[in-house]
Design a protein around this motif. Sequence first.
Motif, PDB file in Angstrom:
ATOM      1  N   ARG A 199      -7.129   4.875  -6.465  1.00 20.38           N
ATOM      2  CA  ARG A 199      -6.572   4.062  -5.379  1.00 20.38           C
ATOM      3  C   ARG A 199      -5.396   3.231  -5.844  1.00 20.38           C
ATOM      4  O   ARG A 199      -4.447   3.001  -5.088  1.00 20.38           O
TER       5      ARG A 199
ATOM      6  N   GLU B  19       0.827  -1.200   0.000  1.00 17.39           N
ATOM      7  CA  GLU B  19       0.000   0.000   0.000  1.00 17.39           C
ATOM      8  C   GLU B  19       0.867   1.258   0.000  1.00 17.39           C
ATOM      9  O   GLU B  19       0.364   2.362   0.086  1.00 17.39           O
TER      10      GLU B  19
ATOM     11  N   TRP C 117      -9.896  11.637  -7.846  1.00 20.50           N
ATOM     12  CA  TRP C 117     -10.496  10.754  -6.851  1.00 20.50           C
ATOM     13  C   TRP C 117     -12.012  10.795  -6.938  1.00 20.50           C
ATOM     14  O   TRP C 117     -12.684   9.767  -6.803  1.00 20.50           O
TER      15      TRP C 117
ATOM     16  N   ARG D 274      -1.028   8.065  -6.512  1.00 22.11           N
ATOM     17  CA  ARG D 274      -0.578   7.841  -5.146  1.00 22.11           C
ATOM     18  C   ARG D 274       0.732   8.577  -4.882  1.00 22.11           C
ATOM     19  O   ARG D 274       0.955   9.116  -3.789  1.00 22.11           O
TER      20      ARG D 274
ATOM     21  N   PRO E 128     -12.664   6.881  -8.130  1.00 22.08           N
ATOM     22  CA  PRO E 128     -11.936   6.548  -6.898  1.00 22.08           C
ATOM     23  C   PRO E 128     -11.210   5.208  -6.948  1.00 22.08           C
ATOM     24  O   PRO E 128     -10.126   5.070  -6.384  1.00 22.08           O
ATOM     25  N   GLN E 129     -11.793   4.220  -7.633  1.00 20.94           N
ATOM     26  CA  GLN E 129     -11.125   2.916  -7.685  1.00 20.94           C
ATOM     27  C   GLN E 129      -9.847   2.980  -8.512  1.00 20.94           C
ATOM     28  O   GLN E 129      -8.873   2.283  -8.211  1.00 20.94           O
TER      29      GLN E 129
ATOM     30  N   LEU F 249      -8.879   8.020   1.987  1.00 20.41           N
ATOM     31  CA  LEU F 249      -9.289   7.274   0.803  1.00 20.41           C
ATOM     32  C   LEU F 249      -8.174   6.417   0.232  1.00 20.41           C
ATOM     33  O   LEU F 249      -8.393   5.288  -0.209  1.00 20.41           O
ATOM     34  N   SER F 250      -6.952   6.956   0.239  1.00 22.07           N
ATOM     35  CA  SER F 250      -5.826   6.260  -0.378  1.00 22.07           C
ATOM     36  C   SER F 250      -5.170   5.244   0.537  1.00 22.07           C
ATOM     37  O   SER F 250      -4.513   4.308   0.073  1.00 22.07           O
TER      38      SER F 250
END
Length: 399
Positions: free
Chosen positions: A365, A11, A357, A371, A361-362, A394-395
């Motif tokens: 991510r 992540e 976003w 990012r 949003p998907q 969100l991220s």
Amino acid sequence: MSTEPDEAATELAPGAHVAVLRKERGWSQAKLARKALVSVSLLSKIEIGDRALTPVVAASVGQAMGISMAEVMGKPFVRRGERRSLDALRSALRDYDLPGSAPVLEDKLSADLCTAEEYRKRVDVARLLVVLPQLLRDATAHAHQENTPEAWMVLAETYSIVYWIAARHRWMDMAELAVTRQRWATEQQPNPLGSAVAARDRAGTYLNFGDIERGLTVVDRAICAAQQSLSGTDRDIAMGILNLRGMTLAGRLKDKREARREAERHIRSALAASQGMPRELEAYGLTVGPQNTFAHRFATLIDLGKPRDALALTEDIPTAMAGMPPTRVAPTHINAARAQLDIGDRDGALTNLTLAWDIAPQMARIHPMGREVFRVLGSLHQRSNARLLRLSKLSGIRL
């Protein structure tokens, strides 16, 4: 097949991931910088979040470490609810020559393919991953049963969607397998436009691996083949999609002089192909026309280190991209954020990143540059910012 998450998943934003990869190898910043042919100062700024990791530098780091650019960027975690669908998709890919015996209704298959394409356009990755395994099995069975050019192209288009979702997640083993199957499907019955689409996707795997020169070779060979075998609108579509891929690849060549020359060549050809198109045209799930050419040119100028030239193309991205699907609009806002970050416009960068976003949003991510831009903005901002805090949640990237 195991449903355990990929050990290479992370992540972390790409720049922070570089530091982890370097330390796993026991390398100093000086050693990695020397092997990657970048300055220690630049590498240090990338690792701490003062500079964004660009695709060109990521490719150099990957070559130094003996891994792909996609691995440097890091694979996003597969969420628990997605693992079963992912395993089912891998199983369907393996069974490319083992079609089911039950008859497939053509109308239902067409409707299911339209649904999958709509999920792709909206960047609804979660729903797309759910429907893809059965769609691929049905398209496989239908192609083998009917053995017509149209049936094989439905299968090839399905493989193109599989490539798309795999490339977005940096699942490069799946992406490579998908484009191999896609090309195989187009070869079962002659279809020059389908072959051009397959070549475009194959070149995309070289892009994700950071192997730019070979990707350009794939594009140029496909352009020559399309020029000889296609005419009219089909030829314009093929020239458009191939030169869009070509300009993206060219913008990431290490030799900046060659990069500018090759990028301009593909930009001119893409513009010429789109001139006769009053609107965006679609072919096998891909979009080509003036707006998509703008989006690719915009991104390429940024890769070439010309953020001001890119931003000068338009002062109003929403208007420039009006009517385009989120799968194209959101990355354009991410690229705008990157360009604004490069020229020191942090507020503008944050505005465009927030728009990305909100639109998809998907995608945001899992988008490595989205990012990365957020990580750098969080590092550079010296005060609390409500929009940054919202994007942090969100991220999943901590400020």
